[in-house]
Structures are given as C-alpha cells and as structure tokens.
Motif scaffolding. Structure first.
Motif, short mmCIF file in Angstrom:
data_model
loop_
_atom_site.label_atom_id
_atom_site.label_comp_id
_atom_site.label_asym_id
_atom_site.label_seq_id
_atom_site.Cartn_x
_atom_site.Cartn_y
_atom_site.Cartn_z
N ASP A 161 -1.06 -13.42 3.64
CA ASP A 161 0.11 -12.56 3.87
C ASP A 161 1.22 -12.89 2.86
O ASP A 161 1.36 -14.04 2.44
N ASP A 165 1.46 -4.34 10.33
CA ASP A 165 2.25 -4.53 9.12
C ASP A 165 3.68 -4.15 9.45
O ASP A 165 4.01 -3.84 10.61
N ASP A 166 4.57 -4.17 8.47
CA ASP A 166 5.98 -3.94 8.76
C ASP A 166 6.22 -2.55 9.35
O ASP A 166 6.98 -2.40 10.32
#
Length: 370
Positions: A325, A278-279
């Motif tokens: 997403d 993820d980020d």
C-alpha cells in the motif's frame, strides 16, 4: 425568565431531546485543576489542541465572558443491539454505537441552532451553540446543570437516561433560572473500570487517553503501540465497553432520531470487505459518518489489527497485498497482521523478499520485530 426557561424546555422536547437542564455560567476551579493535571501528566496523548486551548477550556467565561446561562441538552442514541455481543465474531469489525449512522455533530447542532434562534428572538439575547468541537468542558457543565454526573469512566451518566446520550450546549447572555446540580450515584460499582481491555483508568474518575481504545482508533495518528494491538480484538473504531456495562442503562430511553439508528451494513461489517476499501470506496461507505474523519489509512490500520486478531488465515492474501500500500501506516500494520496469521516459516520467506525493498523505517521495524 421562568417563562422563557419553560418555553425552551418545550421547544427542546419537540426537537427530540430527552432532557434539558440549565446552569449558571461561572468559574469552576476544580474542573480547571483536573484539566491542568490531565494535560500535565500527558494523558491527553497526541491531542495537542487540548494543551493549546487549556486556558479557554478551563473556564467558559474565558471562552465567552458575556455568557450568563448554559442550556445543557441530552439526545439519546440508545442502541437496539448489544454492543458487547458483537465482540464475539472476530470476522467482523466493531464500530462504536455512536458512529453507526450520521455524524452526531451535524444532527445535534442542527437542533441546537433552531433552539438558539428561537431563544435569541424571545429574549433578545446573544447565543452560541456547542457540540463537542469547541474548547468547552461540556461534561462538568452538564453535571452542574443537573443533566447527569461524570461517572468513574469520566463519561456522563443520568438516572433517567443511562449512558447512551450526546450532550449539546447553548450558551447565552440571557439570565435563566438554573437547575440544581447532580450528585454522584456510582456508589461502590466499578464495572466500567474492570471491563476496560487496556486498563485506561489509572483510578476512578481518571482517564489516560493514551491507553484508551477509542483514542487509539480515532484520534491517534501514528502506529498503535504493540502492547495494545491484541487487546483491541475486532474494535476498529471506538470502544463501547465502559458505557455498555453501566447498570444505569436499565433506565436508558430508546433513540427517537432516525439519523442516529444503526445502519444495517455497519453493525457487523466483514473484515474481508473492509480490507478491500481504497480511498474512494472508504469515502463512499462512510459519507456523512463520523468514521470518515479518521481517513482511509488510519481506518485500514485498525482493520488490519482486527484481521491479525481474527485468526482467519484466509485473510492473509488480502493483508499481504496491503504490504504494498502507498501508506506506511497501512504497510506496517499489514506486516504485523501477517505475523499473527502466517506460520513462522512462511512469514520469514515473505520478509526475506519484501524487507530489502522497504524504505520506511517504521515498516522495516515491523518486518524485523518478529
């Protein structure tokens, strides 16, 4: 200024630079024309900043009229691994050699600043440092200084260093003794042209960035054209092919800077692990790395293409999860990867349940393309 030039060479060697050459700052009509033609043909792709800065970029004197000398330096990053060997493992992602550790911009700029500060004190001159971020045509300037020559792949090549080195520049108002320009030593060799997977070289010494995997995986912000996806194989950030096959690399010197030596965890990272980023995890993994500048979504876009090319159907559940997403860029490439990993009937069933809820036009196009 001969003594000053000698002093800066000694300081450069102490900083770990493998070579240093000096050129006079002057107008260069041929370089300006090549840049103008490159942009006029649209070969810069989505790099709009190149067109916006064309006038200043075409002549260093337009960037800084008072500049008189350009000190061009090379910092080696020769890999300990065979960059092409990594392409044989489709389960792992391939990150360009230059990006396997710290961001070279920071490493080189720190060294340049120390050199420039010394020069400013010794010569009572003004100085400015550049590492690939300002509108300065560094490679033609480096060739004029004698640091190397622009090969048929348009990158700089040196008889002493091969292809694996970064270029740094110090412009100064000091009048320094210039070195002789380098001449072309490519001869009849065309190894760099022939190995390019996407045929990004329309002719020797010409590059069409729109077809270049390095551009597509790093600079290109949208969806990667379908015609290039399978050709990317497992390259997820950059491409080393044209550099790796250059025969002048037999003279390449080992990298001395520890910050540029490849991190073990980035040499062949499993696609399975990268798909889970993820980020926050992306930022943590690539803290201090040039990879971070692409952002998580573009990077996962690239990883998904590699996953689709891997032939590993066990990745399909992770890929399918990414069809939900938040990023349309990620969702679209997840759909494409599923077209490569799932049997046609299974993909059709998934499309029938997922397509009605998809709101982004580009993602819908991927669902409908197969």
């Amino acid at each position: 200024m001969a003594g000053l030039a000698l002093g800066i060479r000694e300081k450069a060697a102490a900083e770990g630079f493998a070579a240093i050459r000096i050129a006079r700052v002057a107008d260069d009509p041929l370089t300006a024309k090549r840049l103008r033609d490159f942009i006029a043909d649209g070969r810069h792709g989505g790099m709009g900043w190149m067109a916006e800065t064309e006038e200043r970029r075409s002549n260093p004197l337009r960037l800084w009229p008072e500049a008189r000398s350009a000190i061009m330096l090379a910092l080696s990053y020769t890999p300990d691994i065979d960059p092409l060997e990594r392409l044989k493992d489709p389960s792992a992602g391939v990150i360009s050699v230059y990006a396997l550790n710290r961001d070279y911009h920071d490493v080189v700029k720190g060294k340049l600043k120390r050199l420039a500060q010394w020069l400013a004190r010794q010569a009572a001159a003004e100085v400015k440092v550049f590492v690939d971020t300002a509108p300065l045509m560094e490679k033609p300037l480096a060739q004029r200084a004698g640091l190397g020559w622009q090969g048929k792949h348009t990158n700089l090549v040196s008889r002493e260093l091969g292809s694996w080195f970064f270029i740094g520049a110090i412009l100064t108002t000091a009048e320094l003794v210039a070195d002789e320009a380098e001449t072309d030593h490519c001869g009849s060799c065309r190894a760099c042209l022939d190995i390019c997977p996407t045929k990004a070289f329309p002719a020797p010494y010409e590059l069409d960035a729109r077809r270049c995997i390095s551009y597509l995986t790093i600079e290109h912000q949208g969806h990667i054209p379908r015609q290039f996806r399978k050709l990317m194989a497992n390259r997820i950030y950059g491409c080393d092919d044209c550099l790796a096959v250059c025969p002048w690399n037999k003279y390449a010197v080992a990298a001395r800077e520890a910050k540029l030596k490849a991190r073990d965890d980035l040499q062949a990272p499993p696609l399975r692990q990268l798909l889970a980023l993820d980020d926050a995890a992306f930022r943590n993994l690539f803290a201090g790395s040039p990879v971070k500048r692409t952002g998580r979504d573009r990077f996962i876009r690239n990883v998904l293409i590699a996953a689709g090319n891997s032939g590993d159907r066990t990745l399909a559940p992770q890929v399918q999860a990414l069809t939900r997403d938040p990023s349309p860029l990620v969702r679209a490439m997840a759909v494409w990867a599923l077209t490569q990993l799932l049997p046609a009937a299974a993909f059709a069933d998934l499309r029938n349940t997922s397509l009605p809820g998809e709101t982004d036009a580009s993602v819908r196009q991927e669902w409908e393309a197969e």
